[in-house]
Design a protein around this motif. Structure first.
Motif, PDB file in Angstrom:
ATOM      1  N   ASP A  29       0.847  -1.190   0.000  1.00  0.00           N
ATOM      2  CA  ASP A  29       0.000   0.000   0.000  1.00  0.00           C
ATOM      3  C   ASP A  29       0.889   1.248   0.000  1.00  0.00           C
ATOM      4  O   ASP A  29       1.609   1.503   0.974  1.00  0.00           O
ATOM      5  CB  ASP A  29      -0.907  -0.020   1.235  1.00  0.00           C
ATOM      6  CG  ASP A  29      -1.918   1.095   1.252  1.00  0.00           C
ATOM      7  OD1 ASP A  29      -1.569   2.235   0.879  1.00  0.00           O
ATOM      8  OD2 ASP A  29      -3.061   0.839   1.675  1.00  0.00           O
ATOM      9  N   THR A  32      -0.727  -3.523   6.471  1.00  0.00           N
ATOM     10  CA  THR A  32      -1.801  -3.386   5.492  1.00  0.00           C
ATOM     11  C   THR A  32      -2.961  -2.591   6.064  1.00  0.00           C
ATOM     12  O   THR A  32      -3.041  -2.359   7.264  1.00  0.00           O
ATOM     13  CB  THR A  32      -2.293  -4.782   5.021  1.00  0.00           C
ATOM     14  OG1 THR A  32      -3.212  -4.618   3.949  1.00  0.00           O
ATOM     15  CG2 THR A  32      -2.941  -5.556   6.147  1.00  0.00           C
ATOM     16  N   GLU A  36     -10.744  -3.457   4.802  1.00  0.00           N
ATOM     17  CA  GLU A  36     -12.003  -2.912   4.290  1.00  0.00           C
ATOM     18  C   GLU A  36     -12.880  -2.399   5.428  1.00  0.00           C
ATOM     19  O   GLU A  36     -13.334  -1.271   5.400  1.00  0.00           O
ATOM     20  CB  GLU A  36     -12.762  -3.969   3.480  1.00  0.00           C
ATOM     21  CG  GLU A  36     -12.073  -4.403   2.208  1.00  0.00           C
ATOM     22  CD  GLU A  36     -11.927  -3.303   1.173  1.00  0.00           C
ATOM     23  OE1 GLU A  36     -12.624  -2.272   1.243  1.00  0.00           O
ATOM     24  OE2 GLU A  36     -11.090  -3.482   0.263  1.00  0.00           O
ATOM     25  N   SER A  48     -10.025  -7.659   1.459  1.00  0.00           N
ATOM     26  CA  SER A  48     -10.383  -8.046   0.101  1.00  0.00           C
ATOM     27  C   SER A  48      -9.112  -8.092  -0.741  1.00  0.00           C
ATOM     28  O   SER A  48      -8.010  -7.892  -0.231  1.00  0.00           O
ATOM     29  CB  SER A  48     -11.384  -7.044  -0.497  1.00  0.00           C
ATOM     30  OG  SER A  48     -10.711  -5.849  -0.848  1.00  0.00           O
ATOM     31  N   SER A  49      -9.302  -8.305  -2.030  1.00  0.00           N
ATOM     32  CA  SER A  49      -8.156  -8.331  -2.936  1.00  0.00           C
ATOM     33  C   SER A  49      -7.444  -6.980  -2.976  1.00  0.00           C
ATOM     34  O   SER A  49      -6.294  -6.907  -3.399  1.00  0.00           O
ATOM     35  CB  SER A  49      -8.598  -8.744  -4.340  1.00  0.00           C
ATOM     36  OG  SER A  49      -9.619  -7.876  -4.809  1.00  0.00           O
ATOM     37  N   ASN A  50      -8.091  -5.910  -2.526  1.00  0.00           N
ATOM     38  CA  ASN A  50      -7.424  -4.604  -2.455  1.00  0.00           C
ATOM     39  C   ASN A  50      -6.230  -4.650  -1.501  1.00  0.00           C
ATOM     40  O   ASN A  50      -5.264  -3.915  -1.682  1.00  0.00           O
ATOM     41  CB  ASN A  50      -8.394  -3.522  -2.004  1.00  0.00           C
ATOM     42  CG  ASN A  50      -9.443  -3.230  -3.036  1.00  0.00           C
ATOM     43  OD1 ASN A  50      -9.238  -3.423  -4.222  1.00  0.00           O
ATOM     44  ND2 ASN A  50     -10.606  -2.782  -2.578  1.00  0.00           N
ATOM     45  N   GLN A  51      -6.301  -5.475  -0.479  1.00  0.00           N
ATOM     46  CA  GLN A  51      -5.198  -5.600   0.469  1.00  0.00           C
ATOM     47  C   GLN A  51      -4.378  -6.874   0.230  1.00  0.00           C
ATOM     48  O   GLN A  51      -3.152  -6.845   0.339  1.00  0.00           O
ATOM     49  CB  GLN A  51      -5.728  -5.648   1.919  1.00  0.00           C
ATOM     50  CG  GLN A  51      -6.373  -4.389   2.396  1.00  0.00           C
ATOM     51  CD  GLN A  51      -7.837  -4.299   1.991  1.00  0.00           C
ATOM     52  OE1 GLN A  51      -8.525  -5.306   1.912  1.00  0.00           O
ATOM     53  NE2 GLN A  51      -8.304  -3.092   1.728  1.00  0.00           N
ATOM     54  N   ILE A  73     -18.550  -2.605   1.074  1.00  0.00           N
ATOM     55  CA  ILE A  73     -17.626  -2.907  -0.033  1.00  0.00           C
ATOM     56  C   ILE A  73     -18.338  -2.700  -1.361  1.00  0.00           C
ATOM     57  O   ILE A  73     -17.805  -2.083  -2.288  1.00  0.00           O
ATOM     58  CB  ILE A  73     -17.076  -4.349   0.083  1.00  0.00           C
ATOM     59  CG1 ILE A  73     -16.129  -4.453   1.281  1.00  0.00           C
ATOM     60  CG2 ILE A  73     -16.377  -4.769  -1.200  1.00  0.00           C
ATOM     61  CD1 ILE A  73     -15.669  -5.864   1.586  1.00  0.00           C
ATOM     62  N   ASN A  86     -18.767   1.080  -1.952  1.00  0.00           N
ATOM     63  CA  ASN A  86     -17.506   1.796  -2.177  1.00  0.00           C
ATOM     64  C   ASN A  86     -16.880   1.484  -3.528  1.00  0.00           C
ATOM     65  O   ASN A  86     -16.117   2.296  -4.054  1.00  0.00           O
ATOM     66  CB  ASN A  86     -16.506   1.475  -1.064  1.00  0.00           C
ATOM     67  CG  ASN A  86     -16.909   2.054   0.263  1.00  0.00           C
ATOM     68  OD1 ASN A  86     -17.681   3.016   0.342  1.00  0.00           O
ATOM     69  ND2 ASN A  86     -16.405   1.472   1.336  1.00  0.00           N
ATOM     70  N   PHE A  87     -17.176   0.324  -4.066  1.00  0.00           N
ATOM     71  CA  PHE A  87     -16.522  -0.102  -5.308  1.00  0.00           C
ATOM     72  C   PHE A  87     -17.546  -0.470  -6.373  1.00  0.00           C
ATOM     73  O   PHE A  87     -17.454  -1.524  -7.004  1.00  0.00           O
ATOM     74  CB  PHE A  87     -15.596  -1.297  -5.029  1.00  0.00           C
ATOM     75  CG  PHE A  87     -14.535  -0.995  -4.025  1.00  0.00           C
ATOM     76  CD1 PHE A  87     -13.421  -0.249  -4.367  1.00  0.00           C
ATOM     77  CD2 PHE A  87     -14.667  -1.439  -2.711  1.00  0.00           C
ATOM     78  CE1 PHE A  87     -12.443   0.039  -3.428  1.00  0.00           C
ATOM     79  CE2 PHE A  87     -13.697  -1.154  -1.769  1.00  0.00           C
ATOM     80  CZ  PHE A  87     -12.580  -0.417  -2.125  1.00  0.00           C
ATOM     81  N   ASN A 116     -16.811  -2.293  -9.774  1.00  0.00           N
ATOM     82  CA  ASN A 116     -15.504  -2.937  -9.705  1.00  0.00           C
ATOM     83  C   ASN A 116     -15.313  -3.556  -8.324  1.00  0.00           C
ATOM     84  O   ASN A 116     -14.380  -3.224  -7.610  1.00  0.00           O
ATOM     85  CB  ASN A 116     -14.397  -1.915 -10.004  1.00  0.00           C
ATOM     86  CG  ASN A 116     -13.062  -2.572 -10.241  1.00  0.00           C
ATOM     87  OD1 ASN A 116     -12.981  -3.769 -10.477  1.00  0.00           O
ATOM     88  ND2 ASN A 116     -12.011  -1.780 -10.154  1.00  0.00           N
ATOM     89  N   PRO A 158     -14.193  -5.771  -5.411  1.00  0.00           N
ATOM     90  CA  PRO A 158     -13.004  -6.608  -5.230  1.00  0.00           C
ATOM     91  C   PRO A 158     -13.384  -8.066  -4.940  1.00  0.00           C
ATOM     92  O   PRO A 158     -14.494  -8.358  -4.505  1.00  0.00           O
ATOM     93  CB  PRO A 158     -12.303  -5.980  -4.024  1.00  0.00           C
ATOM     94  CG  PRO A 158     -13.350  -5.211  -3.312  1.00  0.00           C
ATOM     95  CD  PRO A 158     -14.358  -4.808  -4.338  1.00  0.00           C
TER      96      PRO A 158
END
Length: 195
Positions: free
Chosen positions: A73, A99, A102, A114-117, A150, A153-154, A157, A159
């Protein structure tokens, strides 16, 4: 026998205890999260200034004698610029991980990722040592609100690889079938007050 109970007030004491235990306890989201998080073995550091976050991060790294951590990050890497630690941008199973997350789940003390982290890696494939940076605005009541958050927020897209750490005390027992998914981590939470 009744005489002794009345003399020592045994009946009233036991019925009062039962009444007290039956009363529901309504905690705020943050109090509820902290209660469950600490009971599950999590280590919690609260900060109101970003300087405090950096100070706490520095002490966690020094306390554990970590010379290298992994963090993918860019914003969190900025926190480590004045800390004597080498950073690796690839998440591994050997280096402690710094890290974000979410959401923080208040009714269970879980931390939602999530895959964001995590990218495409599963929690079980990663290090046992986590340092998680989160803000008070990430607190939600339950996992359903976390998943809705989640999704909101996305939009468009969403995650993947949504998972949570449920236990913050590492167990080495191979007999414990409940630990099969290995989502127990030695976890420090740096919680920043942003509300």
């Amino acid at each position: 026998m009744n005489f002794l109970r009345k003399l020592f007030n045994i009946d009233k004491a036991s019925s009062n205890d039962k009444l007290i235990k039956k009363q529901p306890v309504n905690l705020s989201l943050d109090d509820s999260f902290v209660h469950y998080f600490i009971n599950k073995g999590g280590k919690f550091l609260y900060s109101t200034k970003i300087e405090e976050v950096i100070h706490n991060l520095k002490h966690i790294i020094a306390e554990n004698r970590w010379s290298e951590i992994s963090c993918n990050d860019i914003d969190l890497l900025k926190l480590t610029t004045n800390i004597p630690v080498t950073t690796n941008e690839k998440l591994t199973n050997t280096l402690p991980i710094l890290t974000s997350c979410e959401h923080l789940i208040a009714n269970s003390g879980e931390i939602l990722f999530s895959s964001n982290q995590l990218g495409s890696q599963k929690l079980a494939q990663l290090s046992n040592d986590f340092i998680v940076y989160a803000t008070t605005s990430q607190l939600v009541k339950n996992i359903g609100e976390g998943l809705t958050g989640i999704k909101m927020n996305f939009k468009g897209n969403i995650p993947t690889n949504i998972s949570s750490i449920k236990n913050y005390s590492i167990t080495d027992s191979k007999d414990d079938i409940l630990e099969f998914n290995r989502n127990s981590k030695n976890l420090y939470l740096l919680l920043f007050e942003d509300l």
